[in-house]
Design an enzyme around this catalytic site. Structure first.
Site, PDB file in Angstrom:
ATOM      1  N   SER A 112       0.794  -1.235   0.000  1.00  0.00           N
ATOM      2  CA  SER A 112       0.000   0.000   0.000  1.00  0.00           C
ATOM      3  C   SER A 112       0.821   1.277   0.000  1.00  0.00           C
ATOM      4  O   SER A 112       0.258   2.358  -0.197  1.00  0.00           O
ATOM      5  CB  SER A 112      -0.925   0.014   1.219  1.00  0.00           C
ATOM      6  OG  SER A 112      -1.983  -0.873   1.001  1.00  0.00           O
ATOM      7  N   LYS A 149       0.322   3.488  -2.882  1.00  0.00           N
ATOM      8  CA  LYS A 149      -0.925   4.228  -3.132  1.00  0.00           C
ATOM      9  C   LYS A 149      -0.739   5.745  -3.300  1.00  0.00           C
ATOM     10  O   LYS A 149      -1.300   6.333  -4.231  1.00  0.00           O
ATOM     11  CB  LYS A 149      -1.952   3.911  -2.040  1.00  0.00           C
ATOM     12  CG  LYS A 149      -2.477   2.469  -2.145  1.00  0.00           C
ATOM     13  CD  LYS A 149      -3.331   2.070  -0.947  1.00  0.00           C
ATOM     14  CE  LYS A 149      -3.786   0.612  -1.072  1.00  0.00           C
ATOM     15  NZ  LYS A 149      -4.491   0.152   0.135  1.00  0.00           N
ATOM     16  N   TYR A 195      -4.864   4.201   7.773  1.00  0.00           N
ATOM     17  CA  TYR A 195      -6.145   3.495   7.919  1.00  0.00           C
ATOM     18  C   TYR A 195      -6.887   3.951   9.176  1.00  0.00           C
ATOM     19  O   TYR A 195      -6.936   5.145   9.465  1.00  0.00           O
ATOM     20  CB  TYR A 195      -5.939   1.977   7.933  1.00  0.00           C
ATOM     21  CG  TYR A 195      -5.052   1.521   6.829  1.00  0.00           C
ATOM     22  CD1 TYR A 195      -5.446   1.686   5.503  1.00  0.00           C
ATOM     23  CD2 TYR A 195      -3.815   0.959   7.092  1.00  0.00           C
ATOM     24  CE1 TYR A 195      -4.628   1.283   4.469  1.00  0.00           C
ATOM     25  CE2 TYR A 195      -2.999   0.554   6.063  1.00  0.00           C
ATOM     26  CZ  TYR A 195      -3.402   0.725   4.758  1.00  0.00           C
ATOM     27  OH  TYR A 195      -2.595   0.339   3.759  1.00  0.00           O
TER      28      TYR A 195
HETATM   29  N1  GLN Z   1      -1.948  -5.544  -1.879  1.00  0.00           N
HETATM   30  C1  GLN Z   1      -2.510  -5.342  -0.593  1.00  0.00           C
HETATM   31  C2  GLN Z   1      -4.045  -5.473  -0.662  1.00  0.00           C
HETATM   32  O1  GLN Z   1      -4.644  -4.918  -1.526  1.00  0.00           O
HETATM   33  C3  GLN Z   1      -2.129  -4.024  -0.054  1.00  0.00           C
HETATM   34  C4  GLN Z   1      -2.755  -3.711   1.264  1.00  0.00           C
HETATM   35  C5  GLN Z   1      -1.877  -2.965   2.188  1.00  0.00           C
HETATM   36  O2  GLN Z   1      -0.666  -2.887   2.026  1.00  0.00           O
HETATM   37  N2  GLN Z   1      -2.447  -2.451   3.242  1.00  0.00           N
HETATM   38  O3  GLN Z   1      -4.638  -6.135   0.158  1.00  0.00           O
END
Ligand code: GLN
Length: 611
Positions: A67, A70, A244
């Protein structure tokens, strides 16, 4: 200087040592391939915006970015589509829920923000490219730009997630249902899985964070990676949604825009200063690296990094203020004019600005000028130490200039040359119909201009032709002595531009008495530039130091206008002194008075400069 001796390197090593044994949390298992990670991996890296990298622990171990990709892809979508179209598809509200929550706006079906999976998958579908393959090329390009090197995919992790990512598959179809994704959502989802499986190191992530800290430009490659205007959009989203359902506590306790990923990476950005990255795969129940959070908390606390904790007083932009009484220009004036000027010289004020001058700093300067207005006539704004001038600040300075000029005051700038940022901001914000502003090479010229302006406002007195008796060096002499001196004077005339004395010259032993015209005494500096020491007019003398036995000339003297002068050689004076020692004694006494005056002025200048 070995890097291991640098204080921050030792600090990071101590931090690493302290948290190395912290074994709370667990390696994620929902993506089977990620479960193979060594729970003890632990790296901390800091990259400054001038490109210096600090690294401790497992800074070069490759892992998948997950993530942490992102914010990078959100930056790419903003760059490729523009803010409006991106905002229509993905919101900017914190969800307060887990990263894999299906948080969609109840009305529009748009994901709440681009840091949760739903928003991130939608964002992946927004980067430039007509096909999924072209979009993938763009994603690789962006990630490579952020890392400052070509990146590749960990195919095992990609396959592992693609085979088991049913929840993300459901999210992608939901997005399709709400028209957030146009066309087939599955290729977009595969690009998202691949993007999460790009291999990086802790050091790569620190460079990525530093690129965001550096206004979107990679601090080593110099490549622009995020449009300057959108860096703050990306950082805002990271600040409110990057961690989050821990985002609120994170902003409260750490106070830095950040992003974490399930493989154990965390980045945090100190805007303008540095990027921080931690890699440690033990996660807490929110999916954030346990040691990553601990390190950020401690660093933020000990270094005062919270972005809302920064309090820089706007008054710092004003380094000093002095008047033309304390620091006059280098133009020497005949005693009556000099006396007149001294009466009013404190009405000329020089404001030395420094550092990054933004709206608040300029507001402070403007208010200081307004406050000083009743007892002031002219203001010089010295911009030499200004490293940045915001457009809003330039606009305020123009505004106060216009206001004061309308009141008959002068506001001029000095030392803008070489300050491209300052010049550009002043030019960009020049009000329409404004004739422009006066700008001087240095404070000396600006001070002289302001002095002339003040003097010319008063009755004009034409400088007297220099008569022998009128020279301060001959003051208090008897008629007899003056006659003897006059016999030894030689007439010397020079055209404008002539060099009357050259610095270093050893043979010339003449003192000059200026009868008409103006000359400047100039010092050549080591860097090839010239510094004016004084400008003299009729009735003044120069080159007197030869009478004190100093052989080589210490500065050059140039004729600024056609010059008529008398010269008296030191040898001729010595010969005269054999029979008339009182004449030489009187001249030396006058010279001492003059030197004492100059020394007092120099001391005052040193006092102002050292303050
Ligand atoms: N590839 C992971 C997912 O989509 C990334 C999630 C994360 O790093 N929080 O579940």
């Amino acid at each position: 200087m070995s890097p291991t001796t640098l204080p921050l390197q030792r600090y990071l090593a101590a931090l690493h040592e302290k948290y190395r044994t912290m074994d709370a949390g667990a390696v994620t298992t929902y993506i089977p391939e990620l479960a193979k990670a060594d729970p003890n991996w632990f790296g901390i890296c800091v990259v400054t915006t001038d490109g210096y990298a600090y690294a401790v622990g497992d800074s070069e171990v490759p892992f998948t970015i997950q993530s942490v990709s992102k914010p990078a892809i959100y930056a790419a979508a903003l760059a490729d589509r523009g803010r409006g179209p991106v905002l229509r598809k993905v919101g900017v509200e914190p969800s307060g829920e887990a990263f894999n929550s299906i948080s969609l706006d109840p009305q529009t079906g748009a994901p709440l923000n681009p840091m949760i999976n739903a928003g991130a998958i939608a964002t992946t579908g927004l980067v430039a490219g007509a096909t999924a393959a072209q979009q993938w090329e763009r994603i690789v390009e962006v990630m490579s730009n952020f890392c400052g090197r070509p990146v590749t995919v960990d195919e095992d992790v990609y396959r592992s997630e693609s085979e088991t990512g049913f929840r993300n598959r459901a999210i992608a179809w939901m997005l399709k249902n709400f028209d957030v994704i146009d066309g087939d959502p599955m290729p977009v989802l595969e690009n998202y899985f691949r993007q999460c499986s790009i291999q990086v190191t802790c050091l790569d992530l620190a460079f990525m964070a530093a690129t965001l800290a550096n206004g979107g430009v990679h601090p080593r490659t110099g490549k622009r990676t995020v449009p300057a205007d959108e860096v703050q959009s990306v950082l805002s989203i990271m600040a409110t949604c990057g961690m989050y359902d821990y985002a609120g506590s994170w902003l409260y306790e750490v106070g830095l825009p950040a992003k974490s990923g399930v493989s154990g990476g965390v980045i945090a950005v100190m805007p303008g200063r540095f990027g921080l990255a931690i890699f440690s795969p033990r996660l807490d129940e929110n999916g954030n690296s346990v040691r990553g959070i601990a390190v950020c908390q401690q660093m933020s606390r000990e270094f005062g990094l919270h972005v809302f904790g920064v309090s820089v007083s706007p008054s710092l932009v004003l380094s000093r203020v002095f008047t033309a009484l304390e620091v006059p220009s280098r133009r020497l004036r005949p005693p009556p004019v000099a006396a007149r000027l001294r009466q009013v010289a404190s009405r000329i004020k020089c404001y030395c600005l420094q550092g990054e001058v933004a709206f608040d700093g300029a507001e402070f300067v403007v208010r200081s000028l307004m406050q000083a207005t009743p007892e002031s006539d002219s203001f010089i704004l010295d911009m030499h130490r200004v490293s940045y001038l915001a457009d809003s600040a330039a606009w305020l300075l123009h505004d106060v200039r216009q206001l004061l000029v309308a009141q008959g005051k002068a506001v001029v700038f000095s030392r803008i040359r070489g300050r491209a940022v300052v010049e550009a901001a002043l030019r960009r914000t020049l009000p329409e119909g404004d004739n422009g502003y006066l700008s001087f090479e240095d404070n000396d010229l600006a001070l002289e201009w302001c002095e002339e302006r003040l003097l010319s406002a008063e009755a004009e007195t034409s400088p007297p032709e220099g008569t022998v008796a009128g020279f301060p060096l001959f003051s208090g002499m008897s008629e007899r002595a003056l006659t003897l001196l006059r016999e030894r004077l030689r007439s010397m005339d020079y055209p404008a531009g002539a060099i009357i004395i050259s610095s270093g010259e050893e043979e010339d032993d003449r003192v000059f008495f200026l009868r008409e015209g103006e000359v400047s005494v100039v010092l050549s500096l080591a860097d090839g530039s010239h510094q004016r020491l004084a400008t003299l007019s009729a009735g003044m003398s120069f080159g007197e130091m030869v009478m004190l036995g100093s052989r080589a000339r210490s500065a050059s003297v140039h004729a600024d206008t056609p010059v008529r002068s008398w010269t008296l050689s030191a040898r001729a004076l010595d010969e005269l002194a054999v029979d008339h020692p009182e004449i030489k004694i009187a001249i030396l006494k006058n010279l001492s008075l003059d030197l004492a005056h100059k020394l007092r002025q120099a001391n005052q200048l040193i006092g102002v400069l050292a303050a």
